[in-house]
Every structure is written in structure tokens, then in C-alpha cells.
Design a protein around this motif. Sequence first.
Motif, PDB file in Angstrom:
ATOM      1  N   TYR A  21       0.854  -1.186   0.000  1.00  0.00           N
ATOM      2  CA  TYR A  21       0.000   0.000   0.000  1.00  0.00           C
ATOM      3  C   TYR A  21       0.895   1.244   0.000  1.00  0.00           C
ATOM      4  O   TYR A  21       1.691   1.435   0.907  1.00  0.00           O
ATOM      5  CB  TYR A  21      -0.873   0.072   1.260  1.00  0.00           C
ATOM      6  N   THR A  25      -6.365   4.823   1.334  1.00  0.00           N
ATOM      7  CA  THR A  25      -7.525   5.067   0.468  1.00  0.00           C
ATOM      8  C   THR A  25      -8.408   6.113   1.159  1.00  0.00           C
ATOM      9  O   THR A  25      -8.194   6.442   2.333  1.00  0.00           O
ATOM     10  CB  THR A  25      -8.344   3.776   0.265  1.00  0.00           C
ATOM     11  N   THR A  49     -12.919  -0.837  -1.170  1.00  0.00           N
ATOM     12  CA  THR A  49     -12.530   0.543  -0.877  1.00  0.00           C
ATOM     13  C   THR A  49     -11.397   0.593   0.145  1.00  0.00           C
ATOM     14  O   THR A  49     -10.884   1.663   0.448  1.00  0.00           O
ATOM     15  CB  THR A  49     -13.727   1.321  -0.288  1.00  0.00           C
TER      16      THR A  49
END
Length: 413
Positions: A21, A25, A49
Motif C-alpha cells: 500500500y 484510500t 474501498t
Amino acid sequence: MSFKDLQLNKPLLRAVAEAGYDNPTLVQEKTIPLVLNGNDVIVSAQTGTGKTAAFALPILRILFDQQDAPKKGKKIKALVVSPTRELAVQISENFKTYSIYTNIRTEVIFGGTSIEPQKETLKKGVDILIATPGRLLDLHKQDLVNLDYVETFVLDEADLMLDMGFIDDVKKIERLCPNGKQTLLFSATIPYKVEQLANSILNEPHRIEVTPNASTSKNVHQLLYYVPKQHKIELCLHLLRNTIKGNIIIFRRTKFGVDKLEKTLLKNGYKADSIHGDKSQTGRQDALNKFKKGEVNILIATDVAARGIDIDALDAVVNFDLPNVPETYVHRIGRTARAGKTGIAHSFCSADEKSYIKSIQQLIQLQLDIIEEHPYPLDPKAKPIIHTSKKTGSKHKKGRKSVASKKKKKRWY
Ligand code: AMP
């Protein structure tokens, strides 16, 4: 914004970086600070998400700070309740990934498998427990789960939880946790009954909405085939031969339908497996693992079994039967075209399903692209097209307002 800006500590930052990552997000950016601040939250966000990390990372951050305190055996400090076994396993895998550089212990319990190993696990002590409602209450009744020390209670996929009839169990579990706990409610959609539940168990919650209820991914080409019910299987085989490639999920409304299609596909030499509520827990997990590992490329599923499951690199979704709840269409097609990729959703509509397509189009404010020229049209007067080229597959007619229709003449099928 970076993960560092979200007050995550080194062990978590390292784990998150190793998970690949780069940045948080949107749901993580909005949710993590509120959870760290001790607020209750109600989050409307779908799978895909990054919502699991949105609650898992701050919970781990908080527990990490408590790790220095002298230990008198581990107590359950965070409880995550999830409606399905697959989701529970997935959540616990995420927690394990993020907590790899800590001593925080996460365990998962769910029904449909032997209770004995789960009893042993609980006896060893757990910091974070992920559970499906029935098995949790069962183990609590046997005095094997103590929820008196829960500081954070997470309700994941609340709308599905209520659809599956877990409302009373959820309320019971909530009452078993201490009064002053923090509660985090996650739900793909927030219908009235979720709102009511939230009102009864959350304390001045902050609201976070990441995707509007009716949004469908702009990167999904949404195709519609009118086809007689009895020819759906032939159409499916035709498309698999000519058009649909890669990793595919095919949705059917009933378990019986799933089994029937699986048999047909296997007979025709396709690598397929299935998940539905009547399969044993091991059978479902096996199917999912095979699909994730690429041993089979077609997964046939009912909505309840597949809901919330995160599968990367899905190329297409086939709505073999249309869902009678339009929001379910949005959930289904949201599984393809994740993380900036494009995907295709193929929907089959028989005469008795026309009203469903109307409601779906109303909800998503979009006309699907109708594929008129295929060998099994619903209108018997239409001339069947026999395809000669494997490469081109079906020709399609562009719908009026569809996003897909803007991609003129591009061959994406
Ligand atoms: P979820 O919505 O929690 O099911 O997450 C969907 C997928 O996104 C999972 O495969 C996660 O590993 C992945 N994911 C979560 N957070 C991030 C992030 N910040 N960057 C990239 N991928 C992420």
C-alpha cells in the motif's frame, strides 16, 4: 496524504508498506483519525474501498500502545462481527498481515466447522476476535468467550447482517460488551433498518460515505443480453467460448441454479467451482482458494456467499440471473474493474426479469449496452447470428447514455 500522517506507528507502517500500500484510500483517510480519537462511526463503503484496514489499523495502533502494560493473560479488547464465514476469515487475514510486527493476537471463530479447535484457541488468549454471530453466542454460552473487556466493537457489512436475519444476535452481542465501548459500523448501503440499528447502538456517530449507494464503477462496461430463460446456459457457453476471458464470477440467484451451472461447465471442460450456503465451510473455502490461486478461473456463486469477498484481478462478472434487489447489481459489478482496471459485466435478462432491469437502470442512472446480435435472442423474430470468428464474438449495440458507449468501436470484448 500518507500513512505516516495518520499517526500509524513503525510496526504498522512497515507491514502496510510490505502489503504494497503506497497511500491510504479515501475511507482510510476519513475513518482512521476518527477511530483513533475514540469516536463512534457509521461508514458507508463497499468491499474494495479498503474499509477493512480503515478499522483494523487504528484498532491495532490503539492496542499496540497498551501492550506495554503488565499482562495478566490476554483479554478480548476488540471484537469484529461479520455476517459470513468467508468474510470473517478474510478480515482476520488482514489483521494478521498488518500486525505481523507486533505481539497482538488475532483469532477468528465461525460456524460450520468443529468447535473444539476454536475452544482451544480461545483458551490461549486473544486480543482481537473476529466472529460470525451464531458461533460467537454459542461459545459465549459455554463461558469460553468473555466480552467484558471489549473496548472496540466493529459491525461489518451491517446491511447483509440484517438481510441474513442476524438482527437479534447482533443486539445480544452488543449488550454483552461493556457500555462505554467504541462502536464502528460498516455497511455497503445504509437502508432504513441499518439506520435504526445504528441509532440504537451508536453514540453520536460521525458519518462517512465513500461511495454513493447507487454508484457503479466507470471502468465497468455494462452489457445486457435479452435471452429466453431456457437458453441462458447456451448463451453462457457461447460467450465463454468466444467473448469472456480471464477470471470470472457468475452469479445465480439460487443454490440449485449454481450447482446446475457448475455441472454443465465442468461437463464442457471449463475449470469452475462454486460457493453457496449449502456447501460445507471447507468446501466453500477450498473453492475460494482454488479461484484465488488460479486453479479454476470460473467461480459460480449466490450473492450471500460471495458478498464482501475480495478477489483481485477479476476480468468479468456474469449476472446469469438478474438480482431482484437493484443494489445487489451494484455490489456484483463492483467486483470487477477494481483499482483503476477495466472490467466487463454481462447481464442476462429473460422475459420475466425485465422489471428488474428497469429498476437497476433507474438506480444507476444509466442504460446498459444492449447486445442485440447473439445466437439466442429473446425476440423470436430477430434473426439469430451464427458466429464464425472466435476473435470477434458478439457484436453489440450501443445504449443511449452508457459510459461504455462513449468508447466507440473499441473492441473490448
Ligand atoms: P477491503 O475493501 O478492505 O476488502 O480491501 C480491498 C483490497 O484493497 C484488499 O485487497 C486490500 O488489501 C487492499 N487495500 C486496502 N488498503 C489499501 C491501500 N491503502 N492501498 C492499496 N490497497 C489497499
